[in-house]
Enzyme design. Structure first.
Site, PDB file in Angstrom:
ATOM      1  N   GLU A 128     -14.651 137.190  10.104  1.00  9.24           N
ATOM      2  CA  GLU A 128     -16.092 137.415   9.923  1.00  9.24           C
ATOM      3  C   GLU A 128     -16.924 136.671  10.967  1.00  9.24           C
ATOM      4  O   GLU A 128     -17.913 137.204  11.470  1.00  9.24           O
ATOM      5  CB  GLU A 128     -16.508 137.014   8.508  1.00  9.24           C
ATOM      6  N   GLU A 149      -9.568 139.270   1.293  1.00  9.95           N
ATOM      7  CA  GLU A 149     -10.166 138.611   0.130  1.00  9.95           C
ATOM      8  C   GLU A 149      -9.957 139.351  -1.187  1.00  9.95           C
ATOM      9  O   GLU A 149      -9.776 138.723  -2.236  1.00  9.95           O
ATOM     10  CB  GLU A 149     -11.670 138.403   0.360  1.00  9.95           C
TER      11      GLU A 149
END
Length: 687
Positions: A128, A149
């Protein structure tokens, strides 16, 4: 201000670098926690603040561009999840989400060009932070890239759900954010480049130099980075298809997958600010939910406990294994031969009743080696070496110098006793005698031997090359040197080993057989097969009961069930309907539907149960059985049962294995009077 007292802080170190052709130096930020690659970089609160300070320093230096890279082999593997169980309020979870968003957004909003030089593994928050940069290069040596995730009960919470679909399109983003985590897959560097996650791919040897030169070309206008226009017409259709797939597989049992879908839908039209605000809210909801806590607990079991098994004797007692003998040459034995050959790279010899079977087993191993070479998963030199190490013979004397002998023959106690009586006279006194039995008593198997102390259970799960669990069973007379050797070999085989007491069916098979026993109690009572089969959908198990039975094989399930029925007749039923299915030899499923011919075989009772009743009774039975197993000392702690169920039966992280689910549903206390795990270990603390 949130803190993690246990955080291993990844510091962001800024240095000025001169690049040929640029008038101004470059600000290079290196992420480094001070340890080697075995302890990867991650972002906790202190690490995020360090990056924040580094970005400030970089901007103040007024460089030609800012670049972020990592320490050798590691870019960053995401958030420091060890701190998440310490978050005790939703406000703290929101603060963590907002902190990451604020820091990372500085790279996205920078007027100075920003680059991510992804030199190594980049997962979760690591990828990210790279996505927030204006441009990205990736090294061919980067082991893995992805946003995993969802698999641990969370969502990409620092911009990934909004940035990725608007960079590479919704189809690719759904693959990276949903499909890959739920199938335990990651992106490789070449794939990341092809999908558009990275703008350039460079060889590992000169990665930093090539990345700096490429970035210089970009900022000077000599290199144009073109990105395709995102197709928004297909957006809703892709997510509709993804939702159907998730519902079919998980039946709504995994909140993180549903949240990720919602965020991907939002990313189609929402502003980045609105999208990331929704991410923060979703992340906070999940962090304060039991499924995420159970997932984090499960992740910790697999990453930590599996590597440090409980109750293992001193590793110094382990004997060196320089040759392996395998009794049997069938499919399981041949799979074991290939595994031992690849991992230990020592001579491996097979034996069986006749030369034809032996030759077939050796041929299987050689065929698999050829396939590995064809898939470029093994080089020609290694293949030639391994072919020279595998052999087979009906002459048992070839086992005389073997250090480790394992049998993989039919599950019959008398047959196995006969084999060990014969081989004990052939092998050297210190050789380990290992059995791959799935349910039989090790102590009984070794009872008539002169040296029962060297017999150990070595129970693999099928397919051997895929499932990582190895149950190592200690008989009543098995000595510490034998157990230590078994664990040392298990480690070389790259298996996760758990120490198990010699008890009927050990761990996984005992739990699954109690489950199957309850399923067939319901069927025998007259509950339709489709009702029983769908009863456990709300749990999101990897397979429905009938599919699991078909995978294991009704005959194998019946055999293990017989063993347990003999040992514990009050808890394990001898189902007449299961016996009928075994005798008929019919497939349970045809085109993924229950076989109508199997339904016709069954003698149905007149007291059918509802799906809720089936599930409640089965879970109550599991709670009872697991408590009994722990009281008997089959394993050291409930954590070992969860680890076994995750690695040997594929039980999902959101259940934490099985005991966290039994705890949070209240079943453990209802049935056994107490929890399996301390409150807060695998759930949001109630007190």
């Amino acid at each position: 201000m949130i803190e993690n007292p246990n955080e291993v802080v990844t510091k962001a170190l800024v240095r000025s670098v001169r690049v040929p052709g640029l008038d101004k130096p470059v600000a290079l930020i290196t992420l480094d926690n001070g340890f080697d690659h075995k302890k990867p970089n991650s972002f906790g609160p202190a690490g995020l603040r360090s990056l924040d300070e580094a970005i400030t320093a970089a901007i103040e230096a007024d460089p030609a561009f800012i670049a972020v890279t990592g320490k050798p082999y590691i870019f960053c593997v995401g958030a420091d999840i060890t701190g998440m169980p310490l978050l005790s309020s939703r406000e703290q979870a929101v603060e963590l989400g907002e902190l990451g968003h604020r820091v990372f957004a500085r790279l996205k909003n920078s007027e100075i060009p920003t680059f991510a030089f992804v030199n190594g593994a980049a997962l979760g928050g690591g990828l990210e932070v790279a996505l927030h940069c204006h441009y990205r290069t990736v090294s061919t040596g980067a082991a893995a890239l992805g946003l995993p995730e969802v698999a641990i009960g969370l969502i990409p919470g620092w911009g990934g759900s909004q940035l990725l679909p608007n960079l590479i399109g919704i189809a690719g983003a759904a693959q990276v954010i949903l499909q890959n985590p739920l199938t335990q897959k990651v992106l490789r560097p070449k794939q990341a480049k092809e999908m558009g996650v990275a703008d350039a791919l460079f060889q590992a040897a000169d990665f930093l130099e090539d990345s700096l030169a490429w970035a210089a070309g970009v900022v000077k206008g000599e290199i144009a980075v073109e990105r395709p226009e995102i197709d928004r017409d297909m957006w809703d259709g892709v997510l509709w298809f993804a939702k159907n797939q998730l519902d079919e597989k998980l039946h709504g049992a995994v909140p993180s997958a549903n949240k990720a879908l919602e965020l991907l839908a939002l990313a189609k039209e929402a502003s980045f600010e609105d999208g990331t605000a929704a991410e923060t809210e979703a992340l906070a909801d999940l962090i304060m939910g039991d499924e995420a806590r159970a997932s984090l607990y499960a992740f910790d079991l697999v990453q930590r406990r599996a590597k440090r098994p409980v109750g293992v004797p001193d590793a110094k007692l382990a004997r060196k294994v320089t040759k392996v003998g395998i009794v049997g040459a069938g499919l399981m034995a041949s799979q074991l031969a290939l595994l031992f050959l690849r991992r230990l790279q020592v001579p491996v010899v097979l034996t069986d009743l006749d030369q034809a079977r032996v030759d077939k087993g050796v041929a299987y191993v050689n065929e698999q080696i050829d396939k590995l070479v064809g898939k470029r998963r093994m080089d020609a030199g290694t293949a030639a070496k391994l072919r020279g190490l595998i052999s087979g013979s009906v002459d048992r004397s070839v086992f005389a110098d073997a250090d480790f002998v394992i049998e993989a023959v039919f599950e019959n106690l008398e047959l196995k006793k006969q084999i060990w009586a014969e081989f004990e006279k052939i092998v050297k006194p210190e050789a380990i005698l290992a059995t791959n039995t799935s349910s039989l008593s090790l102590t009984e198997m070794a009872a008539d031997l002169e040296h029962p102390e060297r017999v150990v259970g070595f129970h693999f799960f099928n397919p051997v090359a895929v499932l990582p669990l190895l149950e190592i069973i200690k008989g009543e007379k098995t000595d510490d040197a034998t157990v230590a050797t078994a664990f040392a070999v298990g480690k070389e085989l790259k298996k996760s080993s758990v120490l198990v007491k010699d008890a009927p069916a050990f761990v996984v098979n005992r739990v699954l057989t109690r489950f199957t026993s309850e399923v067939f109690k319901a069927i025998d009572a007259g509950t339709p097969l489709d009702v029983v089969n769908e009863a456990f959908d709300p749990m999101g198990l990897p397979m429905r009961p009938i599919a699991l039975l078909q995978l294991v094989g009704p005959a194998v399930a019946y055999h293990v069930g017989e063993t347990l029925h003999t040992a514990f007749p009050d808890r394990f039923v001898d189902s007449p309907n299961l016996k009928k299915i075994v005798d008929a030899g019919l497939p349970l499923l045809v085109d993924d539907e229950i076989n109508a011919e199997v339904v016709k075989l069954l003698d149905a009772g007149d007291a059918p149960l509802t799906a809720d009743e089936v599930r409640a009774r089965a879970l109550a039975a599991l709670a009872e059985e697991i408590r009994i197993m722990l009281d008997e000392g089959v394993v050291a702690e409930a954590q070992d049962i969860d680890l076994c169920m995750i690695l040997g039966a594929g039980y999902p992280f959101h259940l934490g294995g099985i005991t966290p689910y039994l705890d949070r549903s209240g079943i453990a206390e209802q049935v056994t009077g107490k929890r399996f795990l301390p409150d807060g270990l695998a759930n949001v603390r109630r007190a």
